[in-house]
Structures are given as C-alpha cells and as structure tokens.
Design an enzyme around this catalytic site. Structure first.
Site, PDB file in Angstrom:
ATOM      1  N   LYS A  58      11.967  -1.592  12.521  1.00 59.11           N
ATOM      2  CA  LYS A  58      11.039  -2.578  11.962  1.00 59.11           C
ATOM      3  C   LYS A  58      11.407  -3.941  12.533  1.00 59.11           C
ATOM      4  O   LYS A  58      12.576  -4.336  12.507  1.00 59.11           O
ATOM      5  CB  LYS A  58      11.123  -2.582  10.436  1.00 59.11           C
ATOM      6  N   ASP A 110      13.618  -2.096   2.868  1.00 61.17           N
ATOM      7  CA  ASP A 110      12.743  -1.044   3.398  1.00 61.17           C
ATOM      8  C   ASP A 110      13.527  -0.071   4.267  1.00 61.17           C
ATOM      9  O   ASP A 110      13.393   1.149   4.140  1.00 61.17           O
ATOM     10  CB  ASP A 110      11.606  -1.656   4.221  1.00 61.17           C
ATOM     11  N   ASN A 156      -1.149   7.605  -2.780  1.00 60.42           N
ATOM     12  CA  ASN A 156      -1.388   7.651  -4.233  1.00 60.42           C
ATOM     13  C   ASN A 156      -2.591   8.517  -4.585  1.00 60.42           C
ATOM     14  O   ASN A 156      -3.323   8.232  -5.541  1.00 60.42           O
ATOM     15  CB  ASN A 156      -1.587   6.233  -4.803  1.00 60.42           C
ATOM     16  N   GLY A 182       3.344  -5.889   6.179  1.00 59.25           N
ATOM     17  CA  GLY A 182       2.053  -6.182   5.561  1.00 59.25           C
ATOM     18  C   GLY A 182       0.943  -5.313   6.123  1.00 59.25           C
ATOM     19  O   GLY A 182       1.146  -4.143   6.447  1.00 59.25           O
ATOM     20  N   LYS A 236       3.459   1.714   2.874  1.00 55.91           N
ATOM     21  CA  LYS A 236       3.895   2.011   4.247  1.00 55.91           C
ATOM     22  C   LYS A 236       5.304   2.571   4.297  1.00 55.91           C
ATOM     23  O   LYS A 236       5.564   3.559   4.975  1.00 55.91           O
ATOM     24  CB  LYS A 236       3.872   0.747   5.112  1.00 55.91           C
ATOM     25  N   THR A 237       6.218   1.894   3.601  1.00 52.78           N
ATOM     26  CA  THR A 237       7.628   2.302   3.663  1.00 52.78           C
ATOM     27  C   THR A 237       7.815   3.686   3.066  1.00 52.78           C
ATOM     28  O   THR A 237       8.546   4.524   3.620  1.00 52.78           O
ATOM     29  CB  THR A 237       8.508   1.281   2.923  1.00 52.78           C
ATOM     30  N   ILE A 241       0.836  -1.202   0.000  1.00 53.36           N
ATOM     31  CA  ILE A 241       0.000   0.000   0.000  1.00 53.36           C
ATOM     32  C   ILE A 241       0.871   1.253   0.000  1.00 53.36           C
ATOM     33  O   ILE A 241       0.451   2.320  -0.439  1.00 53.36           O
ATOM     34  CB  ILE A 241      -0.944   0.003   1.231  1.00 53.36           C
TER      35      ILE A 241
END
Length: 227
Positions: free
Chosen positions: A38, A55, A180, A119, A16-17, A14
């Site tokens: 992380k 990441d 996005n 995730g 996140k990073t 999606i």
C-alpha cells in the site's frame, strides 16, 4: 515474472482492506506466494512511540504473512484524513520514486502481489512538489483492478461512476465485488442482478463478516496479470 492486482473501491470505508485480506488469505491457503503493498496509509495507531500501519497489520494477520507490516507501506500517517492532506500536516513530500522503490522491493519477494488503494478511486496521494493521484500509481505499475462496492442502496450509481472514471483513465477492471452482501436482502439481490446484467465485468459478492471468500481460487488467479 510476478503477477499483480490493484484493489480499489467506490468510496472510503467500503471494505477494501477486509476484502484484500480475504483475497490474499485465499491464495496463500493454496500455497500461492502472495504479498501485499500500500503506497500511503492514514489513521495509523501509535504504540510505544511507533506508528502502526493498521490496514497492513490487519492483512498480515488475516492472511498469515510473515514480517513487519509497516514494511509493506511507503507512507504511514496518524491523522484520519486523505494521504495528500496527511502529508501536508506532517510536512512530508510524497515521492513516486520511493513508492516505486518500495513496490519493487515487495514485488521481488512474492509471485503474486496485491496492492491496496487509499479511499475511493479518485484519491489525491500528493499535492506537493509531485502531483500524484491514485490512478497514477495503478498505471505506472500497469495493474488491473478489482472494484469493491457496498452491496446496499446507492451502489449502482457509485459503481457505474467509478467504472466510468476508470475507463477514462484506461484502467482495466477485472471484477466487481459487492461487500456486506445479504442473500435475503431484496436490494442486495437487485443490485447484483442489475450490475451483472448491464456490465461486461463479472460481479461477485462477499457476505458480511465472512471469514472466507466464496470466489473459486482459479477465478482469482486469472485476474492477476504479469507486471
């Protein structure tokens, strides 16, 4: 006392990073000593016989964090699978004690710490001797969260389901960030409007391929809590 936030998402890939890097960059540009952590990372690249935490490497580069990015990740796996499966494939036992040790080591170096999940929010980290879900990590460190969601079709459903799960787990959500985002896309506009009108959580956006967040730095500072 350090302050922290957890970045999770409505699913995998999606952004996140990407969002995590922009948040840390925004804070560091205002001279806030913000770091990154992380617990488990998959799909690492192998270079010269060494696994590179992709990441973390990305975040360090974008946010201009000094040091070895691999030090910010407790478990690094090459396979592009969930952490619990990667651990099985590599005969690795994931330990909450190690996660805690590494987290506090990072925390002691920074005034603000941004923790990125793996995730979506329902992600098994370990199914071995210790059963660890992603939400266990969030709760043990008493972190509030940001939920990253895609701005497009289907995000109302995935965002609300994610929030319901987090409410059941007593995880405080401070912000929803639609990634996005296109200001001319009627679906994106409608999704943002619907979520803003029907939730008590502030909804912000991040334009596609943006180099910076438009969120005021004061708003970002507010959502980090003492940990």
């Amino acid at each position: 006392m350090a302050r922290g936030i957890f970045i999770t998402a409505t699913g995998t890939d999606i952004g996140k990073t990407y969002v995590t890097a922009l948040i840390i960059k925004r804070l560091r540009e205002t001279n806030i000593n913000c770091g990154y952590y992380k617990a488990a990372l998959s799909e690492a690249e192998r270079r010269d016989g060494k696994l590179i935490a992709g990441d973390a490497n990305y975040v360090y580069n974008i946010a201009n964090i000094k040091g070895d990015p691999n030090d910010a990740v407790s478990y690094i796996f090459q396979q592009a699978v969930s952490p619990h499966l990667a651990a099985k494939l590599n005969n690795v036992e994931i330990s909450m004690e190690r996660i805690k040790k590494d987290f506090y080591s990072i925390k002691n170096k920074y005034d603000y710490i941004t923790v990125e999940g793996s995730g979506g929010i329902v992600c098994p980290i370990s199914t071995g001797k210790e059963k660890i879900m992603l939400d266990n990590i969030i709760k043990i460190f008493k972190l509030p969260a940001i939920v990253v969601a895609d701005a497009g079709l289907g995000t109302i459903n995935s965002t609300i389901l994610t929030l319901q799960y987090m409410k059941e787990k007593n995880i405080s959500v401070k912000m929803i960030l639609l990634n996005n985002y296109n200001h001319e896309d009627i679906i994106h506009i409608e999704n943002k409007g619907y979520l803003s009108d029907n939730l008590l959580i502030p909804v912000y956006t991040c334009n596609k391929n943006a180099n910076n967040l438009e969120i005021p730095v004061e708003k970002l500072i507010e959502i980090y809590e003492e940990i």
